[in-house]
Design a protein around this motif. Structure first.
Motif, mmCIF file in Angstrom:
data_model
loop_
_atom_site.group_PDB
_atom_site.id
_atom_site.type_symbol
_atom_site.label_atom_id
_atom_site.label_comp_id
_atom_site.label_asym_id
_atom_site.label_seq_id
_atom_site.Cartn_x
_atom_site.Cartn_y
_atom_site.Cartn_z
ATOM 1 N N ASP A 245 0.833 -1.209 0.000
ATOM 2 C CA ASP A 245 0.000 0.000 0.000
ATOM 3 C C ASP A 245 0.864 1.254 0.000
ATOM 4 O O ASP A 245 0.527 2.249 -0.665
ATOM 5 C CB ASP A 245 -0.926 0.008 1.209
ATOM 6 N N VAL A 246 1.963 1.234 0.750
ATOM 7 C CA VAL A 246 2.855 2.395 0.789
ATOM 8 C C VAL A 246 3.471 2.636 -0.579
ATOM 9 O O VAL A 246 3.512 3.774 -1.074
ATOM 10 C CB VAL A 246 3.955 2.195 1.859
ATOM 11 N N ALA A 247 3.946 1.573 -1.228
ATOM 12 C CA ALA A 247 4.548 1.730 -2.555
ATOM 13 C C ALA A 247 3.538 2.273 -3.556
ATOM 14 O O ALA A 247 3.830 3.202 -4.321
ATOM 15 C CB ALA A 247 5.114 0.394 -3.027
ATOM 16 N N ARG A 248 2.348 1.698 -3.552
ATOM 17 C CA ARG A 248 1.320 2.154 -4.492
ATOM 18 C C ARG A 248 0.879 3.583 -4.196
ATOM 19 O O ARG A 248 0.670 4.389 -5.108
ATOM 20 C CB ARG A 248 0.123 1.213 -4.440
ATOM 21 N N GLY A 249 0.734 3.908 -2.916
ATOM 22 C CA GLY A 249 0.279 5.238 -2.553
ATOM 23 C C GLY A 249 1.296 6.317 -2.840
ATOM 24 O O GLY A 249 0.942 7.457 -3.156
ATOM 25 N N LEU A 250 2.575 5.974 -2.769
ATOM 26 C CA LEU A 250 3.629 6.968 -2.952
ATOM 27 C C LEU A 250 4.046 7.112 -4.406
ATOM 28 O O LEU A 250 4.645 8.125 -4.783
ATOM 29 C CB LEU A 250 4.839 6.588 -2.098
ATOM 30 N N ALA B 38 4.426 -0.801 -9.519
ATOM 31 C CA ALA B 38 3.811 0.469 -9.144
ATOM 32 C C ALA B 38 4.831 1.603 -9.183
ATOM 33 O O ALA B 38 4.553 2.695 -9.712
ATOM 34 C CB ALA B 38 3.190 0.361 -7.754
ATOM 35 N N ILE B 39 6.009 1.361 -8.641
ATOM 36 C CA ILE B 39 7.049 2.391 -8.598
ATOM 37 C C ILE B 39 7.577 2.679 -9.991
ATOM 38 O O ILE B 39 7.787 3.839 -10.376
ATOM 39 C CB ILE B 39 8.191 1.951 -7.659
ATOM 40 N N ALA C 48 10.291 6.184 -11.366
ATOM 41 C CA ALA C 48 11.266 5.976 -10.300
ATOM 42 C C ALA C 48 11.834 4.556 -10.402
ATOM 43 O O ALA C 48 11.335 3.721 -11.154
ATOM 44 C CB ALA C 48 10.630 6.206 -8.939
ATOM 45 N N VAL C 49 12.886 4.301 -9.654
ATOM 46 C CA VAL C 49 13.615 3.034 -9.754
ATOM 47 C C VAL C 49 13.467 2.261 -8.445
ATOM 48 O O VAL C 49 13.761 2.795 -7.372
ATOM 49 C CB VAL C 49 15.104 3.277 -10.060
#
Length: 299
Positions: free
Chosen positions: A81-86, A113-114, A119-120
């Motif tokens: 969730d953090v990765a997707r949200g950010l 997602a990232i 972003a990498v």
């Protein structure tokens, strides 16, 4: 690229240590933790951030703004969730280092997602408890930018090592190790508490020491193993659910991993049900914990 500014999402045990040790080197550390959103935890979090020398941010997006590297150090259940949200807040070229203990498939989903943001993504697996060695805790890296990040982190005092250019391999190593390590903690808790009921713990420990004389069964090892469950069992149970997914994806039935989930979470539930917390148990002694759980009725 230089790591003079870092964004840190999650300010628990690992995140707090990373923030403090990096800030001590003059690195600007921007921190966000969801505990900031809770009125009962906000002041304590602000005090911890100030003590660590980190700048507390009001959102994950603010913590990630203007930094070359974002480190995600949340719980296993919140990692994706953090990765997707950010992702929408990240800029092309920013590095996102995911140190959360989750299944390879979860890391790969976070990677997608990232990557969609430009972003990498770097898969990172923390291979030992962070408090004793702090920045020197072994960390395995994977991903297309793993080699470059490895050099940057190690220049800051980290002990990272690249194991693959593919996302998921580092995580798989950690997950397979956790079958053994978290399982050993759970087995020790169940074995010794049962042995104590029958007045047999001294003989059981003597037998274990005879079979495995180098492990420390005659010393602090039993206390340490049970303490890890008592202090971190809820977080470890989340990790073991990810381990179970890792095992399933390999075409196997996760019998031991699922049992470890129940054992890790169950001990913490028992402690909580009796109105206790880990601070009440320090200095930790597994026999004292067993006595308290047997003597104190649940709420």
């Amino acid at each position: 690229m230089t790591l003079d500014r870092i964004g840190l999402i999650g300010f628990g045990e690992a995140g707090g240590i990373l923030a403090q040790d990096l800030a001590a080197q003059g690195v600007t550390v921007q921190v966000y933790d969801r505990l900031l959103d809770g009125p009962s935890t906000r002041d304590a979090l602000a005090a911890r951030a100030a003590h660590a020398g980190a700048r507390l941010c009001t959102s994950a997006a603010e913590a990630a703004a203007g930094v070359p590297l974002v480190i995600s150090a949340v719980t296993a259940g919140n990692a994706l969730d953090v990765a997707r949200g950010l992702a929408a807040s990240l800029r092309p070229g920013q590095l996102f280092m995911d140190i959360n203990s989750v299944a390879p498939a979860t890391k790969q989903a976070a990677h997608h997602a990232i990557a969609a943001s430009g972003a990498v993504y770097i898969d990172a697996a923390v291979m030992a408890p962070v408090p004793p060695q702090r920045l020197k805790t072994p960390i395995l890296l994977g991903g297309e930018a793993a080699e470059a990040l490895c050099a940057l982190l190690n220049a800051r005092g980290f002990a990272t090592r690249v194991v693959s250019a593919e996302v998921g391999v580092a995580s798989a190593i950690k997950m397979c190790r956790s079958v053994m390590i978290k399982g050993l903690e759970a087995l020790t808790t169940e074995s010794l508490r049962t042995a104590r009921h029958y007045g047999a713990e001294a003989e059981v420990l003597a037998s274990l020491h005879k079979s495995f004389p180098s492990m420390g069964w005659d010393g602090e090892l039993p206390h340490y193993l049970v303490s890890r469950v008592a202090e971190h069992g809820r977080r470890r149970a989340e990790e073991m659910e990810e381990v179970a997914e890792t095992v399933r994806a390999a075409g196997l039935a996760p019998h031991m991993s699922l049992a470890t989930v129940q054992a890790q979470r169950g001990l913490v539930d028992d402690i909580t049900a009796r109105g206790l917390n880990y601070a009440d148990l320090e200095p930790f002694d597994w026999r004292r914990l067993d006595a308290l759980l047997r003597e104190t009725p649940g709420r």
